[in-house]
Motif scaffolding. Structure first.
Motif: not given
Length: 684
Positions: A64-66, A68, A91-95, A99
């Motif tokens: 994921t590019e999200q 941090e 910390e990361a998020t993905a559909d 989280p």
């Protein structure tokens, strides 16, 4: 410092710079220099970070590019990160995933890598059922609620889904969920777990009972759950129709028309006397008392017969549903029995009941009758007789005393499990020993009166090597000079008295009898004179069997004259002269040493080798005998203790008048090559 005239005075002086110029010159940096210094100072933290930071690889699955990183300065360099040692949080998020917030620690080591797994969100299910709701939802064997079940979260993977509802078949489906928060709608169509079953009967109106529960009257169609059910149709005045039906699910089932028969009539058949055989229309039906169910509207011939009685019969009409009782009396066929008893005052019982018979006669039914005749002090006489009509039968009941009956039960011969034959002996009173005037008499042959009222058995032959080796397989009777004593049929020798007694105990146990002798190691402790087992014969028993005849007592095994003639027995003879110092003059029995047992004719009582072959161990301890005037010894068994045991009988080594006499008494405590034994036992 003070002077003599007073304190000194300090005076100020003028300052002159070294250069010689008043006031000097101050240093003043230029602006470029200041800028350079400031820039250097500003770069120090960056230089420190670059020298102290570690190159770290950080990845997430899925990528994921999200992403941090929190916890300190972070410098991305391509697909890596420069981080100072310390604690950070990724910390990361993905559909479709929860989280990510995962702490990690950067150390001073190089080449550190961190991979963080992201967790899929569960799928969300809305589960419904038709045609009914409130079905129980079971996932992977666990109930989770009832339909309609909304917003039910279920993680990705395989899951077994089941829906159950009363009266419906279980709905089952294997779910394969992707996960990731997908929303799914599922509606289960429940199928009935019953069938509609149609019933009809002739006549109609029969009550329909299903598993004991009444559900209606024929004709009718009834919903019945799948499975096996006990169906019963019943109508008053008719026989019930019953069937075990397997009902499927969700089908139309039509049960064949039930033909209800009119109920039978009940007939109870009683006979006097009872237990008579009953025929219904010449067909055997059982024994009285007998309950019969018979179809109504017909006539039946009921016949009863019993041994010893005349047949009885009657015809009856059966009414539906009616209970009837038929009693048939059978007339006895009598036969006459005459019972004569001895003694005449004995009590007579017929089938266990005491009877008084005028003239000893009685008329009884022609069936087996148990007759018992008894009197105190006598053994009961019992017999069973079947009287014969038109004939007179006589029973002679001669009662026997208990003593007579006891003796009649005694066998004249016994065969042991080892193969020996024992003859029954009923002895009596006689004189043991020899007169002082008898040639060859020894001092230990004192005359004495003995009575042997207790019956006993005595072996007709001496125990052989083969019989003894059943007890002790490695026994050897060895040799005498060059002649073998070890043949299977030769008498066993080279055994002690204790060996012979132990053989008796072994044979007793083998034949299920109580042993006579009790040992402790090698020592004889005691013997039981009341025991039923085998033993050695007593001296008195041996003397009775060897000497007593109807004409008196024998002096020698063959008669009263010496020397023997013919084949009188196995004694020291010419064939043994090479190994024996003294033999019977002119006598040759054909055996230098022991002969097979029974090689010579038996005595008048049927016993072999009671003179010659081998001498025999006797039960009694040896002791000097003194005549007690007027006293009779009853069943003597010798002294209570002693070192030596009596030895009776002459052997193949004996050839003198002294040794060949039947009153000759010897003794010993050691095994010899010319001493064996035979066995005895008491009857009672």
């Amino acid at each position: 410092m003070e002077s003599k005239d007073g304190p000194d005075t300090i005076e100020p002086t003028d300052f002159t710079p070294a250069s010689g110029r008043p006031g000097g010159r101050r240093f003043k940096p230029s602006r470029p220099m200041v800028a350079i210094v400031i820039a250097l100072l500003a770069c120090l933290p960056v230089i420190f970070f670059l020298f102290s930071a570690r190159s770290i690889t950080i990845e997430t699955n899925p990528l994921t590019e999200q992403l941090e990183i929190d916890g300190g300065p972070v410098l991305p360099v391509g697909n890596r990160y420069l981080l100072l040692p310390g604690v950070y949080t990724a910390e990361a998020t993905a559909d479709g995933y929860y989280p990510l917030q995962e702490p990690f620690v950067v150390t001073a080591e190089t080449g550190q890598e961190f991979v963080f797994e992201m967790v899929l969100l569960p799928d969300i299910l809305n589960i419904n059922s038709t045609p009914v709701s409130d079905a129980t939802v079971v996932v992977d064997g666990q109930p989770v609620g009832q339909t309609p079940l909304n917003d039910f979260e279920l993680k990705g993977g395989e899951h077994q889904l089941e829906l159950t509802a009363p009266r419906y078949q279980t709905y089952s489906e294997l779910l394969n969920l992707d996960g990731g928060g997908n929303r799914l709608e599922l509606t289960a169509e429940l199928k009935p777990a019953w069938s509609e079953v149609s019933f009809a009967s002739t006549p109609p109106g029969a009550a329909i009972s299903i598993d004991g529960e009444e559900r209606g009257l024929t004709p009718a169609t009834i919903e019945i759950l799948q499975g096996t059910h006990d169906i019963r149709l019943s109508l008053p005045g008719h026989k019930s129709w019953e069937s075990l039906l397997e009902i499927p699910a969700n089908e139309m089932v039509k049960v064949p028309m039930a033909e209800l028969e009119v109920v039978d009539g009940q007939l109870l058949v009683i006979t006097r006397p009872g237990n008579a055989n009953i025929l219904v229309n010449e067909q055997f039906a059982g024994q009285s008392e007998l309950e019969l169910e018979l179809a109504p509207g017909k006539s039946y011939r009921i016949e009863a017969f019993k041994t010893g009685y005349q047949n009885a019969s009657r015809t009856v009409n059966i009414v539906s549903g009616q209970e009837q009782t038929l009693t048939l009396t059978l007339q006895a066929e009598l036969g006459e029995i005459v019972i004569r008893t001895k003694p005449e005052d004995a009590t007579i019982r017929i089938n266990g009941r005491e009877s008084t018979l005028p003239g000893g006669k009685v008329s009884l039914p022609a069936v087996p009758q148990r007759i018992t005749v008894s009197r105190a002090g006598f053994v009961d006489f019992q017999t069973t007789v079947t009287p014969k009509p038109g004939f007179t039968q006589q029973i002679d009941a001669v009662l026997k005393t208990e003593e007579q009956a006891k003796w009649e039960a005694v066998k004249p011969k016994l065969i042991t499990s080892a193969g020996q034959t024992l003859n029954l002996i009923r002895a009596g009173q006689f004189t043991m020993g020899a007169s002082r005037r008898e040639a060859g008499r020894r001092a230990n042959e004192t005359l004495r009166e003995v009575d042997l009222p207790r019956p006993f058995y005595l072996a007709t032959r001496e125990v052989t090597n083969a019989q003894y080796r059943q007890f002790k397989a490695d026994h050897s009777s060895q040799r005498a000079d060059r002649f073998s004593l070890n043949g299977n049929d030769q008498p066993v020798v080279k055994i002690s008295w204790e060996d012979a007694a132990r053989y008796c105990n072994w044979l007793s146990q083998r034949d299920g009898l109580t042993p006579v002798y009790r040992f402790s190691g090698e020592q004889l402790l005691e013997f039981d004179p009341k025991a039923s087992g085998y033993r050695l014969p007593t001296e008195a028993e041996w003397a009775w069997v060897a000497r007593v005849t109807n004409e008196g007592q024998l002096k020698f095994p063959w008669g009263d004259l010496f020397p023997p003639s013919g084949k009188a027995g196995n004694f020291a003879d010419r064939s043994a002269i090479s190994i024996l110092g003294r033999v019977v003059p002119g006598y040759d029995d054909g055996f230098a040493v022991s002969a097979p047992v029974g090689s010579f004719p038996p005595n008048a009582s049927g016993f072999y080798d009671l003179g010659g072959n081998v001498a025999e161990w006797i039960h009694d301890f040896y002791g000097q005998v003194t005549k007690a005037s007027g006293r009779i010894e009853t069943d003597p068994m010798g002294p209570d203790k002693g070192k030596f045991h009596v030895i009776r009988d002459s052997s193949w080594r004996h050839g003198t008048v002294v040794e060949l006499r039947l009153s000759f008494r010897d003794y010993g405590d050691k095994a010899r090559d010319d001493v064996g034994f035979r066995i005895a036992r008491y009857v009672f």
